[in-house]
Motif scaffolding. Structure first.
Motif, short mmCIF file in Angstrom:
data_model
loop_
_atom_site.label_atom_id
_atom_site.label_comp_id
_atom_site.label_asym_id
_atom_site.label_seq_id
_atom_site.Cartn_x
_atom_site.Cartn_y
_atom_site.Cartn_z
N LYS A 6 39.80 43.71 42.40
CA LYS A 6 41.19 44.17 42.43
C LYS A 6 42.08 43.32 43.35
N LYS A 7 41.61 43.03 44.54
CA LYS A 7 42.49 42.33 45.49
C LYS A 7 42.78 40.89 45.09
N TYR A 8 41.92 40.28 44.29
CA TYR A 8 42.17 38.90 43.88
C TYR A 8 42.91 38.80 42.55
N ARG A 9 43.06 39.92 41.87
CA ARG A 9 43.85 39.92 40.64
C ARG A 9 45.34 39.84 40.94
N ASN A 10 45.74 40.22 42.15
CA ASN A 10 47.13 40.12 42.58
C ASN A 10 47.17 39.58 44.01
N PRO A 11 46.86 38.31 44.19
CA PRO A 11 46.76 37.76 45.55
C PRO A 11 48.09 37.74 46.31
N ASP A 12 49.20 37.83 45.60
CA ASP A 12 50.51 37.83 46.26
C ASP A 12 50.70 39.09 47.12
N TYR A 26 45.95 29.73 45.92
CA TYR A 26 44.54 29.38 45.80
C TYR A 26 43.69 30.61 45.50
N LEU A 27 44.04 31.73 46.11
CA LEU A 27 43.31 32.98 45.84
C LEU A 27 43.54 33.45 44.41
N GLY A 28 44.57 32.95 43.78
CA GLY A 28 44.83 33.26 42.38
C GLY A 28 43.97 32.45 41.42
N ASP A 29 43.22 31.49 41.94
CA ASP A 29 42.33 30.66 41.12
C ASP A 29 41.07 30.34 41.92
N LEU A 30 40.21 31.33 42.02
CA LEU A 30 39.00 31.15 42.83
C LEU A 30 38.03 30.13 42.24
N ALA A 31 38.13 29.88 40.95
CA ALA A 31 37.31 28.82 40.35
C ALA A 31 37.70 27.46 40.93
N ALA A 32 38.99 27.25 41.15
CA ALA A 32 39.45 25.99 41.74
C ALA A 32 39.00 25.89 43.20
N VAL A 33 39.04 27.01 43.91
CA VAL A 33 38.57 27.02 45.31
C VAL A 33 37.09 26.66 45.34
N GLU A 34 36.33 27.29 44.46
CA GLU A 34 34.89 27.02 44.38
C GLU A 34 34.62 25.54 44.11
N GLN A 35 35.31 25.00 43.13
CA GLN A 35 35.09 23.61 42.75
C GLN A 35 35.60 22.64 43.82
N GLY A 36 36.81 22.90 44.32
CA GLY A 36 37.41 21.99 45.30
C GLY A 36 36.67 21.93 46.62
N LEU A 37 36.14 23.07 47.06
CA LEU A 37 35.43 23.11 48.34
C LEU A 37 33.92 23.03 48.17
N ASN A 38 33.48 22.80 46.93
CA ASN A 38 32.05 22.65 46.63
C ASN A 38 31.25 23.86 47.12
N LEU A 39 31.72 25.04 46.72
CA LEU A 39 31.07 26.30 47.07
C LEU A 39 30.54 26.95 45.80
N SER A 40 29.84 28.04 45.94
CA SER A 40 29.39 28.77 44.75
C SER A 40 29.62 30.26 44.96
N GLY A 41 29.73 30.97 43.84
CA GLY A 41 29.84 32.42 43.88
C GLY A 41 31.24 32.97 44.04
N LEU A 42 32.26 32.12 44.01
CA LEU A 42 33.63 32.62 44.21
C LEU A 42 34.31 33.01 42.90
N ARG A 43 34.12 32.24 41.85
CA ARG A 43 34.87 32.49 40.60
C ARG A 43 34.65 33.90 40.08
N GLY A 44 33.49 34.46 40.25
CA GLY A 44 33.21 35.81 39.79
C GLY A 44 33.99 36.89 40.54
N LEU A 45 34.47 36.55 41.72
CA LEU A 45 35.24 37.51 42.52
C LEU A 45 36.67 37.68 42.02
N GLN A 46 37.12 36.80 41.12
CA GLN A 46 38.50 36.85 40.63
C GLN A 46 38.82 38.19 39.98
N GLN A 47 37.82 38.86 39.44
CA GLN A 47 38.06 40.14 38.78
C GLN A 47 38.15 41.31 39.74
#
Length: 185
Positions: A126-132, A103-124
């Motif tokens: 460093k820590k979210y570019r390699n969530p594993d 899920y951390l590998g697709d913050l846009a899906a987290v944002e949409q699925g949990l009806n939140l805002s401001g998460l998709r921009g965090l994907q860039q």
């Protein structure tokens, strides 16, 4: 009819798969989920479940979290447990650290699925570019979402929105590739 059987350590993995499989599986495939009560239960009962499976034309995918263990050692141990079923096609996949890294590998899906805002921009970041590589993805996801994420309900909500072609989690991509190879063969 062909059957794809998943052996899973927890219900949230089933919820995630239910959200993505309809988008990638050909219609002639039936899916069965065997959900265990944690990784110890999975490892204790896996050999018996596979050995006694009687549905013809079945292929198997074993999926488990890495948690704090060594990924290669876990995969090797699970493959050894599957050796008693040599006539069956079995694939083992490990979620690096935890399912939540998917899920951390697709913050846009987290944002949409949990009806939140401001998460998709965090994907860039460093820590979210390699969530594993995160130590505790479940804690990270929980804090990131203001504790809106809960394992089972969060998996159900996020999975239908997950992008299948550009998730930053390499273990998620390995799972998808493995599923596609199993059903294509």
């Amino acid at each position: 009819m062909k059957t794809l059987v998943f052996f899973l350590e927890e219900p949230s993995a089933k919820a995630m798969l239910e959200g993505i499989l309809p988008r990638i599986l050909p219609r002639q495939w039936l899916v069965r989920y065997i959900v265990f009560q944690g990784k110890q239960d999975l490892e204790k009962n896996l050999t018996k479940k596979i050995r006694h499976w009687r549905m013809p034309n079945s292929v198997f995918i074993v999926m488990r979290d890495q948690d704090a263990g060594d990924c290669r050692a876990i995969k090797s141990r699970l493959n050894l447990l599957c050796e008693g079923a040599k006539d069956k096609r079995i694939l083992v996949r490990i979620a690096c650290r935890e399912l939540e890294s998917f899920y951390l590998g697709d913050l846009a899906a987290v944002e949409q699925g949990l009806n939140l805002s401001g998460l998709r921009g965090l994907q860039q970041k460093k820590k979210y570019r390699n969530p594993d590589s995160l130590g505790s993805p479940s804690k990270e996801l929980s804090m990131l979402t203001g504790y809106a994420y809960e394992k089972l309900s969060g998996s159900r909500a996020i999975a239908p929105f997950m992008a299948l072609d550009h998730n930053c989690s390499k273990s998620f991509q390995a799972l998808l590739t493995g599923i596609q190879k199993m059903v294509a063969a």
